[in-house]
Structure formats: C-alpha cells, structure tokens
Design a protein around this motif. Structure first.
Motif, PDB file in Angstrom:
ATOM      1  N   LEU A   4      26.434  47.824  71.600  1.00 23.35           N
ATOM      2  CA  LEU A   4      25.817  48.120  70.304  1.00 23.35           C
ATOM      3  C   LEU A   4      26.485  47.343  69.179  1.00 23.35           C
ATOM      4  O   LEU A   4      25.808  46.834  68.279  1.00 23.35           O
ATOM      5  CB  LEU A   4      25.897  49.621  70.026  1.00 23.35           C
ATOM      6  N   LEU A   5      27.786  47.237  69.220  1.00 21.31           N
ATOM      7  CA  LEU A   5      28.481  46.465  68.197  1.00 21.31           C
ATOM      8  C   LEU A   5      28.129  44.982  68.286  1.00 21.31           C
ATOM      9  O   LEU A   5      27.973  44.303  67.260  1.00 21.31           O
ATOM     10  CB  LEU A   5      29.995  46.665  68.328  1.00 21.31           C
ATOM     11  N   LEU A   6      27.988  44.470  69.505  1.00 24.83           N
ATOM     12  CA  LEU A   6      27.577  43.072  69.670  1.00 24.83           C
ATOM     13  C   LEU A   6      26.161  42.849  69.128  1.00 24.83           C
ATOM     14  O   LEU A   6      25.884  41.821  68.491  1.00 24.83           O
ATOM     15  CB  LEU A   6      27.656  42.672  71.144  1.00 24.83           C
ATOM     16  N   LEU A   7      25.264  43.806  69.389  1.00 21.98           N
ATOM     17  CA  LEU A   7      23.910  43.700  68.845  1.00 21.98           C
ATOM     18  C   LEU A   7      23.925  43.744  67.318  1.00 21.98           C
ATOM     19  O   LEU A   7      23.154  43.045  66.658  1.00 21.98           O
ATOM     20  CB  LEU A   7      23.032  44.822  69.389  1.00 21.98           C
ATOM     21  N   ALA A   8      24.800  44.568  66.755  1.00 22.17           N
ATOM     22  CA  ALA A   8      24.897  44.643  65.294  1.00 22.17           C
ATOM     23  C   ALA A   8      25.341  43.308  64.707  1.00 22.17           C
ATOM     24  O   ALA A   8      24.794  42.844  63.691  1.00 22.17           O
ATOM     25  CB  ALA A   8      25.865  45.756  64.897  1.00 22.17           C
ATOM     26  N   VAL A   9      26.321  42.676  65.341  1.00 23.59           N
ATOM     27  CA  VAL A   9      26.792  41.375  64.857  1.00 23.59           C
ATOM     28  C   VAL A   9      25.681  40.327  64.982  1.00 23.59           C
ATOM     29  O   VAL A   9      25.452  39.521  64.057  1.00 23.59           O
ATOM     30  CB  VAL A   9      28.049  40.948  65.640  1.00 23.59           C
ATOM     31  N   GLY A 106      18.129  48.971  70.247  1.00 25.37           N
ATOM     32  CA  GLY A 106      19.274  49.703  69.712  1.00 25.37           C
ATOM     33  C   GLY A 106      19.227  51.202  69.991  1.00 25.37           C
ATOM     34  O   GLY A 106      20.177  51.759  70.574  1.00 25.37           O
ATOM     35  N   PRO A 107      18.141  51.906  69.625  1.00 26.41           N
ATOM     36  CA  PRO A 107      18.100  53.354  69.912  1.00 26.41           C
ATOM     37  C   PRO A 107      18.130  53.664  71.399  1.00 26.41           C
ATOM     38  O   PRO A 107      18.751  54.649  71.822  1.00 26.41           O
ATOM     39  CB  PRO A 107      16.775  53.794  69.287  1.00 26.41           C
ATOM     40  N   LEU A 108      17.474  52.818  72.207  1.00 27.49           N
ATOM     41  CA  LEU A 108      17.475  53.066  73.649  1.00 27.49           C
ATOM     42  C   LEU A 108      18.875  52.902  74.231  1.00 27.49           C
ATOM     43  O   LEU A 108      19.300  53.698  75.080  1.00 27.49           O
ATOM     44  CB  LEU A 108      16.493  52.119  74.340  1.00 27.49           C
ATOM     45  N   LEU A 109      19.577  51.880  73.769  1.00 29.79           N
ATOM     46  CA  LEU A 109      20.934  51.676  74.273  1.00 29.79           C
ATOM     47  C   LEU A 109      21.862  52.793  73.814  1.00 29.79           C
ATOM     48  O   LEU A 109      22.728  53.259  74.576  1.00 29.79           O
ATOM     49  CB  LEU A 109      21.454  50.320  73.792  1.00 29.79           C
ATOM     50  N   VAL A 153      22.097  50.657  63.944  1.00 30.83           N
ATOM     51  CA  VAL A 153      21.841  49.237  64.220  1.00 30.83           C
ATOM     52  C   VAL A 153      20.356  48.920  64.108  1.00 30.83           C
ATOM     53  O   VAL A 153      19.949  47.880  63.569  1.00 30.83           O
ATOM     54  CB  VAL A 153      22.382  48.865  65.614  1.00 30.83           C
ATOM     55  N   ALA A 154      19.504  49.836  64.603  1.00 32.24           N
ATOM     56  CA  ALA A 154      18.076  49.542  64.722  1.00 32.24           C
ATOM     57  C   ALA A 154      17.351  49.569  63.386  1.00 32.24           C
ATOM     58  O   ALA A 154      16.474  48.729  63.132  1.00 32.24           O
ATOM     59  CB  ALA A 154      17.421  50.526  65.689  1.00 32.24           C
TER      60      ALA A 154
END
Length: 205
Positions: A4-9, A106-109, A153-154
């Motif tokens: 999740l943090l990687l997706l945020a970046v 994001g929400p699914l993860l 994130v999403a």
C-alpha cells in the motif's frame, strides 16, 4: 502495508508528473493558433517552420499535421487531424490507466491485509484461547488499519484520475476548435455560386 505504501508513492509520482505535463501553457500555448492561422493566410510556410511548430506542444503537433497536407482536399486534412488527435490523446493519457488501477486496487489490497490479519488473530485464539480482551481488541484495530490505509490511498488517486481525465477532455475540445479554424483558412476550395434553376417555358399552342 508495504504494498500500500508503494502504491501511494507511485500514485503521488503519477499525479505530480501528469499535473506538470498537462499544464495549459504546455498543451495549449496562448495565441499559438492565431499565429499559425496568420502564417497559413500569408503562405509563409516551410518544412523547417512546420517542424519547429510540431515540437512546441500537442496543439502545435496537431496544427503541424494539418499543415503537412494543406494542399489536399478538406476531407483529407480533416482525416489527418483526427488521426493525429488520437495519438495526442493517447500521449496525454499516459499513466492514467495505472492511476485508475491504483484507485481500484487500494481498497481491495487494504481489505486483503485486514482479512489476513483477522485470520492470523483467530488462529492464535484457537491455539491459545481468548486471553486478554484488550489485546484482542488491539489486534482487531491493527488489522483494520490496512483497510483505512487502502482507502486513504484510493480516494486521492480516484479524485486525481477523474480530474486529469476532465482536463484532457477540455483540452481536446479546445484543440479541435483551433484545428477547425485553421482548416477554414487552409480550405482552398471555393464553393460554387448557386445558379438559378431555369423555369420551363410554356408551350405555345
């Protein structure tokens, strides 16, 4: 949490890059269409001039594509504008699919992380009993942090995705307007003057 943090970046990087690339002054330079129409009206066009126009911006590339076939019929010029426009839209929408995927995943993860944490916690209860209720509540709270993080994130990613798509749609309308105005200047075909339809003469008996 690490994915999740990687997706945020990644989402932040895409938003910043697209927001900078899709600035209005970079896509639709002010007064560029008026200058190109003035060049086309006076006939001061050469290949080097057109190539420099093509490198300025997406609008410049679209107008340069029309100037490449300026001596052909109007339908051919319009087709060239449409083909070039599709390529320019594809370039402007770069990375937007990835941003939309982040907004959806994001929400699914986050929910997946919560489910895994809950499973691990209940397996521990199965082996060692309930134990301290406060510790159990803390474990549930930690598991739900993943869901909250996924939503954090999403939501910005989804809002930025919709905002960028709307900005591109607005640019497309403005670029089409500029291209039509240039097309009217380039159109060499003079509309034939309508002639009166001869009326039948009465037959004399």
């Amino acid at each position: 949490m690490i994915p999740l943090l990687l997706l945020a970046v990644a989402a932040l990087a895409i938003i910043v890059e697209r927001a900078w690339t899709l600035r209005r002054v970079a896509v639709l330079p002010p007064n560029l269409g008026r200058e190109v129409r003035a060049w086309a009206g006076t006939g001061r066009l050469d290949p080097a001039h057109i190539e420099s126009l093509r490198a300025t911006s997406p609008l410049g590339a679209l107008l340069a594509a029309a100037l490449d076939v300026r001596n052909r019929p109007r339908e051919v010029i319009r087709e060239r504008i449409e083909d070039t426009g599709r390529h320019l839209v594809h370039r402007m929408e770069r990375f937007l699919n990835a941003l939309g995927t982040i907004a959806a995943a994001g929400p699914l993860l986050g929910l997946f992380g919560t489910v895994v944490g809950m499973i691990d916690m209940f397996l521990g209860i199965l082996d060692h009993g309930v134990g301290d209720v406060n510790q159990l509540a803390g474990g549930i709270g930690k598991a739900l942090v993943c869901t909250a993080t996924g939503m954090i994130v999403a939501v910005p990613a989804l809002m930025a995705h919709r905002w960028l798509r709307g900005r591109i749609a607005g640019y497309i309308v403005d670029m089409e307007h500029e291209a039509i105005q240039l097309l009217d200047v380039l159109d060499p075909v003079q509309r034939p003057v309508a002639r009166p339809v001869p009326q039948p003469q009465p037959v004399l008996e």
